[in-house]
Design a protein around this motif. Structure first.
Motif, PDB file in Angstrom:
ATOM      1  N   HIS A   1     -40.272 -27.211  27.022  1.00 23.43           N
ATOM      2  CA  HIS A   1     -39.809 -26.201  28.426  1.00 23.43           C
ATOM      3  C   HIS A   1     -39.448 -24.690  28.461  1.00 23.43           C
ATOM      4  CE1 HIS A   1     -39.898 -30.532  29.955  1.00 23.43           C
ATOM      5  NE2 HIS A   1     -39.499 -30.854  28.823  1.00 23.43           N
ATOM      6  N   SER A   2     -40.256 -23.978  26.929  1.00 22.30           N
ATOM      7  CA  SER A   2     -40.129 -23.083  26.945  1.00 22.30           C
ATOM      8  C   SER A   2     -40.134 -21.743  27.986  1.00 22.30           C
ATOM      9  CB  SER A   2     -41.378 -22.512  25.507  1.00 22.30           C
ATOM     10  OG  SER A   2     -41.130 -21.154  26.196  1.00 22.30           O
ATOM     11  N   ARG A   3     -39.084 -21.183  28.423  1.00 20.08           N
ATOM     12  CA  ARG A   3     -39.208 -20.714  29.461  1.00 20.08           C
ATOM     13  C   ARG A   3     -40.165 -19.256  29.427  1.00 20.08           C
ATOM     14  NH1 ARG A   3     -33.590 -18.241  30.675  1.00 20.08           N
ATOM     15  NH2 ARG A   3     -34.212 -17.685  32.479  1.00 20.08           N
ATOM     16  N   SER A   4     -40.417 -19.171  27.840  1.00 24.54           N
ATOM     17  CA  SER A   4     -41.609 -18.128  28.608  1.00 24.54           C
ATOM     18  C   SER A   4     -43.250 -18.582  28.616  1.00 24.54           C
ATOM     19  CB  SER A   4     -41.771 -17.361  26.794  1.00 24.54           C
ATOM     20  OG  SER A   4     -41.578 -18.125  25.958  1.00 24.54           O
TER      21      SER A   4
ATOM     22  N   LEU B   1     -43.516 -21.432  30.421  1.00 22.54           N
ATOM     23  CA  LEU B   1     -43.990 -21.090  31.483  1.00 22.54           C
ATOM     24  C   LEU B   1     -43.970 -20.488  32.593  1.00 22.54           C
ATOM     25  CD1 LEU B   1     -40.650 -24.119  31.885  1.00 22.54           C
ATOM     26  CD2 LEU B   1     -42.977 -24.894  31.931  1.00 22.54           C
ATOM     27  N   GLY B   2     -43.309 -19.418  31.827  1.00 30.64           N
ATOM     28  CA  GLY B   2     -43.606 -17.890  32.539  1.00 30.64           C
ATOM     29  C   GLY B   2     -45.267 -17.608  32.910  1.00 30.64           C
TER      30      GLY B   2
END
Length: 365
Positions: free
Chosen positions: A342-345, A347-348
């Motif tokens: 669920h890495s924010r980077s 997903l970005g």
């Protein structure tokens, strides 16, 4: 009560003890009262060992970042006439304002993302040196940073390079067709095609040894050992491509065969660099470093006429965006590229594609 000390371990930057010296002293005194001097001494030695382990597992780039940020903090304190070992609310807010206003050596302001990194690292450095920096004070400085960053945008000022452009399949074709029929061209093609398929950072191919890349009936297995987190240390599987023109397995196999043919079996050992540095005269000079990988990718993409030159991070972004475009599951992308699931980077990066279809306005008209 005096306790004998075990040998001190000099640990740089982020690897220093998380417990300030005065607190450690008080802790030792309490241990001596509770458990006796001998047990307290053994506990003290365990603390020294813990510091040494922390130093050993801290990535060098993290240590470098903390050291660089501390130098920025020291420059600020020098210019403002403030003590370096005090991280008050006012000092932290002033630090943020100073960085955005003109904190760089050349008098320009930092990009908000860089200022955010320096703020976080300065707080860590202050705490390592025994300063009491409260979470509220740090939050106040971060709030000021966010507000000042919005003001910069409202004034039409955009700082920093922005997110790197992601590699794409059309670019891979252009690169494959533009690589010259030389050892350097073969290496360039293999570097880009394999790096794209395991979402490489610049340090990843630079750290690969020949023994880290193994043949499999279905392709290659790349043991990535230079990752920044437990997720990025992985065995990435790269399958044969449908189109031989951009097949990473074929490109790597051809490059390695040509390297051994032209420069000998000395480069065949498992401890030799997987990707070698080659000078303008075609001489092999050793292994590639992260900076040389970054420069190579930029040069390779420019030679291919890619509209926006790729950077060392383009291959990493490209796997996430191209994989999402093909309908790949987010967990599969994360596991292949070494992101937390669920890495924010990550997903970005995926949102670059998802933002068109998973969009409240899409298909309404």
């Amino acid at each position: 009560m005096k306790l004998e000390r075990g040998p001190k371990v000099a640990t740089p930057g982020a690897a220093r003890s998380a417990v300030p010296t005065d607190e450690r002293e008080a802790l030792l005194e309490r241990w001596a009262v509770r458990h006796g001097i001998d047990a307290a001494q053994r506990l003290a030695e365990a603390e020294v060992l813990a510091d040494a382990v922390a130093a050993g597992i801290t990535p060098e780039n993290t240590i470098d970042t903390y050291a660089k940020s501390w130098r920025v903090w020291a420059r600020f304190c020098g210019s403002a006439g403030l003590p370096e070992d005090e991280g008050s609310r006012g000092a932290l807010v002033a630090f943020v304002a100073w960085m955005l206003r003109g904190g760089q050596h050349n008098g320009n302001g930092y990009a908000p993302s860089s200022a955010s990194t320096h703020l976080a690292a300065a707080v860590v450095g202050l705490r390592q040196r025994g300063a009491a920096v409260s979470g509220d004070d740090q939050a106040e400085a971060r709030k000021a940073l966010e507000g000042l960053a919005v003001q910069l945008l409202q004034a039409g000022e955009r700082r920093g390079r922005g997110q790197a452009v992601g590699a794409d399949i059309d670019g891979l074709y252009a690169i494959a067709r533009s690589c010259p029929d030389t050892l350097t061209g073969a290496r360039d093609k293999a570097l880009v095609l394999t790096g794209f398929h395991y979402a490489s950072r610049s340090q990843d191919p630079a750290g690969l040894l020949t023994g880290d890349i193994t043949q499999h009936p279905r392709g290659l297995i790349v043991a990535v050992l230079t990752g920044k987190t437990k997720h990025s240390v992985r065995n990435a599987k790269i399958a044969y491509a449908t189109d031989p023109e951009i097949c990473p397995v074929g490109a790597y196999t051809h490059y390695r065969a040509r390297l051994l043919t032209e420069h000998g079996e000395q480069w065949a050992g498992p401890s030799t660099p997987a990707f070698v540095a080659i000078d303008r005269w075609g001489h092999v000079t050793g292994g590639m470093g992260p900076d040389s990988v970054t420069r190579a990718i930029k040069r390779i993409s420019a030679r291919a006429g890619v509209p926006v030159a790729w950077t060392g991070h383009s291959l990493r972004i490209g796997l996430a965006t191209a994989g999402r475009r093909k309908g790949k599951d987010g967990i599969a992308i994360a596991d292949q590229g070494g992101w937390a699931r669920h890495s924010r980077s990550m997903l970005g990066y995926m949102q670059i594609e998802d933002g068109w279809d998973d969009n409240a306005s899409a298909g309404l008209t």
